[in-house]
Design a protein around this motif. Structure first.
Motif, PDB file in Angstrom:
ATOM      1  N   ILE A   1       0.841  -1.190   0.000  1.00 10.23           N
ATOM      2  CA  ILE A   1       0.000   0.000   0.000  1.00 10.23           C
ATOM      3  C   ILE A   1       0.881   1.247   0.000  1.00 10.23           C
ATOM      4  N   GLU A   2       0.231   2.398  -0.020  1.00  8.59           N
ATOM      5  CA  GLU A   2       0.972   3.664   0.075  1.00  8.59           C
ATOM      6  C   GLU A   2       0.617   4.304   1.422  1.00  8.59           C
ATOM      7  N   ARG A   3      -0.509   5.042   1.443  1.00  8.34           N
ATOM      8  CA  ARG A   3      -0.898   5.713   2.702  1.00  8.34           C
ATOM      9  C   ARG A   3      -1.711   4.768   3.575  1.00  8.34           C
ATOM     10  N   LYS A   4      -1.284   4.620   4.813  1.00  9.50           N
ATOM     11  CA  LYS A   4      -1.994   3.718   5.714  1.00  9.50           C
ATOM     12  C   LYS A   4      -3.400   4.211   6.022  1.00  9.50           C
ATOM     13  N   ASP A   5      -3.596   5.547   6.066  1.00  7.04           N
ATOM     14  CA  ASP A   5      -4.936   6.043   6.400  1.00  7.04           C
ATOM     15  C   ASP A   5      -5.939   5.723   5.287  1.00  7.04           C
ATOM     16  N   ASN A   6      -5.484   5.726   4.029  1.00  2.59           N
ATOM     17  CA  ASN A   6      -6.388   5.334   2.943  1.00  2.59           C
ATOM     18  C   ASN A   6      -6.801   3.874   3.093  1.00  2.59           C
ATOM     19  N   TYR A   7      -5.850   3.034   3.398  1.00  2.00           N
ATOM     20  CA  TYR A   7      -6.137   1.607   3.574  1.00  2.00           C
ATOM     21  C   TYR A   7      -7.081   1.392   4.758  1.00  2.00           C
ATOM     22  N   GLN A   8      -6.854   2.178   5.793  1.00  2.00           N
ATOM     23  CA  GLN A   8      -7.663   2.003   6.993  1.00  2.00           C
ATOM     24  C   GLN A   8      -9.119   2.420   6.771  1.00  2.00           C
ATOM     25  N   ILE A   9      -9.338   3.514   6.050  1.00  2.00           N
ATOM     26  CA  ILE A   9     -10.712   3.928   5.736  1.00  2.00           C
ATOM     27  C   ILE A   9     -11.413   2.822   4.951  1.00  2.00           C
ATOM     28  N   ALA A  10     -10.688   2.236   3.999  1.00  2.00           N
ATOM     29  CA  ALA A  10     -11.276   1.178   3.170  1.00  2.00           C
ATOM     30  C   ALA A  10     -11.620  -0.057   4.003  1.00  2.00           C
ATOM     31  N   THR A  11     -10.722  -0.469   4.868  1.00  2.00           N
ATOM     32  CA  THR A  11     -10.987  -1.673   5.661  1.00  2.00           C
ATOM     33  C   THR A  11     -12.103  -1.423   6.673  1.00  2.00           C
ATOM     34  N   GLU A  12     -12.172  -0.200   7.199  1.00  2.00           N
ATOM     35  CA  GLU A  12     -13.255   0.104   8.140  1.00  2.00           C
ATOM     36  C   GLU A  12     -14.608   0.108   7.432  1.00  2.00           C
ATOM     37  N   THR A  43     -16.880   4.802   2.086  1.00  2.00           N
ATOM     38  CA  THR A  43     -15.634   5.567   2.277  1.00  2.00           C
ATOM     39  C   THR A  43     -15.906   7.057   2.079  1.00  2.00           C
ATOM     40  N   MET A  49     -15.226  10.068   4.727  1.00  2.00           N
ATOM     41  CA  MET A  49     -14.303  11.169   4.423  1.00  2.00           C
ATOM     42  C   MET A  49     -14.981  12.528   4.364  1.00  2.00           C
TER      43      MET A  49
END
Lengths: 219, 103
Positions: free
Chosen positions: A34-45, A73, A77
């Motif tokens: 991945i790149e940004r962890k916060d993007n991944y986290q929003i998606a997983t949440e 998402t 956001m």
């Protein structure tokens, strides 16, 4: 030693050996890069949310589930000022997917309208006829919903909504407008409400500072 | 945004990462130099012109959900080496929704 700070390669640095090891793990399907962890986290949440679990009970089509997850998402956001550009980037590009259908499906999740519909269906207060399903609603969204734009002419939009609701006799019919289209959307669904009542529909309104949603159920 | 990050497993830094036997489930490439990302793409059969991700034929790879080209500093590689996404929550969420077995 403790956990390293994020985004720093532990130990040996950004070496070719590391690239090869990451590639190997990735090919073995053991690793997401991945790149940004916060993007991944929003998606997983979004995927783990109560809303998405509810959607999965009724919807089978993976592509549609993807658009709904996208909507969740956007919902997460939207309140964040820092994320405004990200929201616009996603919405603008989604609008050109499947003739805008992808964005409209995502908006049903983003607005919370689909959650209300599924909750009422689940409670037994709204009955889905055998010829219509939730998958059908989402795959032929324009027969079940109108999405109001700020530039829409109020009279024409109201007439269009009335004709569409009459034409397909849906078990649910949604009128949705966001931000600057909010007031116009409310006028549209209140404008068709008397005729819809005569046809046996009950109106549920969801209005806040971001949107106005009118959901007609045939009860 | 929550400060805790339970969904992302970081590795202990007691030894070089590439000597470890078990991979993390998720690894962030943020901060990696372009040369590193290009080498990684080459290992996976892709390429780059220095700014965006290219396929083996030299064509720009597009995000399957939003249809946008993928800049080198916004690439997300999901399991199954042919799937590369733009780094945004919507594309990642769409992928996860379509591939629940990989979670």
């Amino acid at each position: 030693m403790g956990v390293p700070p994020p985004n720093e390669p532990p130990g040996g640095g950004w070496t070719l050996a590391l690239a090869r090891r990451l590639a190997k793990w990735h090919r073995e399907k053991k690793l997401k890069l991945i790149e940004r962890k916060d993007n991944y986290q929003i998606a997983t949440e979004a995927e783990k949310s109560v809303s998405f679990k509810l959607y999965k009970k009724y919807i089978r089509e993976p592509k549609v589930l993807g658009w709904l997850s996208t909507g969740l998402t956007l919902r997460a956001m939207e309140p964040d000022e820092v994320r405004r550009a990200d929201v616009k980037f996603i919405r603008d590009n989604l609008a050109s997917t499947e003739g805008g259908g992808a964005l409209h499906v995502a908006e049903l999740a983003q607005s919370g309208a689909l959650d209300v519909i599924l909750a009422l269906v689940g409670s037994g207060r709204v009955h889905i006829p055998p010829t219509q399903t939730i998958d059908d609603v989402l795959s032929r969204i324009d027969q079940y919903a109108v999405f109001i734009k700020e530039s829409d002419d109020l009279r024409r939009a109201t007439l269009d909504a009335d004709v569409r609701a009459l034409g397909s006799a849906p078990f649910v019919f949604i009128v949705l407008g966001r931000w600057t289209a909010r007031e116009k959307a409310a006028k549209v669904f209140r404008g068709i409400a008397p005729a819809m009542a005569e046809r046996g529909y009950t109106l549920t309104e969801m209005i806040d500072e971001r949107q106005a949603v009118g959901i007609f159920f045939r009860t | 945004m929550r400060s805790s990050d339970t969904s992302i497993k970081l590795m202990a830094d007691d030894k070089p990462m590439h000597s470890r036997l078990e991979p993390p489930q998720v690894f962030s490439l943020k901060g990696a130099p372009s040369d590193f990302k290009i080498a990684l793409l080459h290992e996976l059969g892709f390429g780059s012109d220095g700014t965006k991700v290219l396929d083996a034929e030299g064509n720009a790879v597009k995000d399957p959900y939003l249809g946008v080209e993928i800049p080198l500093d916004r690439m997300v590689l999901m399991p199954g080496s042919t799937i590369i996404l733009d780094d945004n929550p919507a594309s990642i969420a769409s992928y996860l929704a379509e591939h629940p077995e990989r979670e």
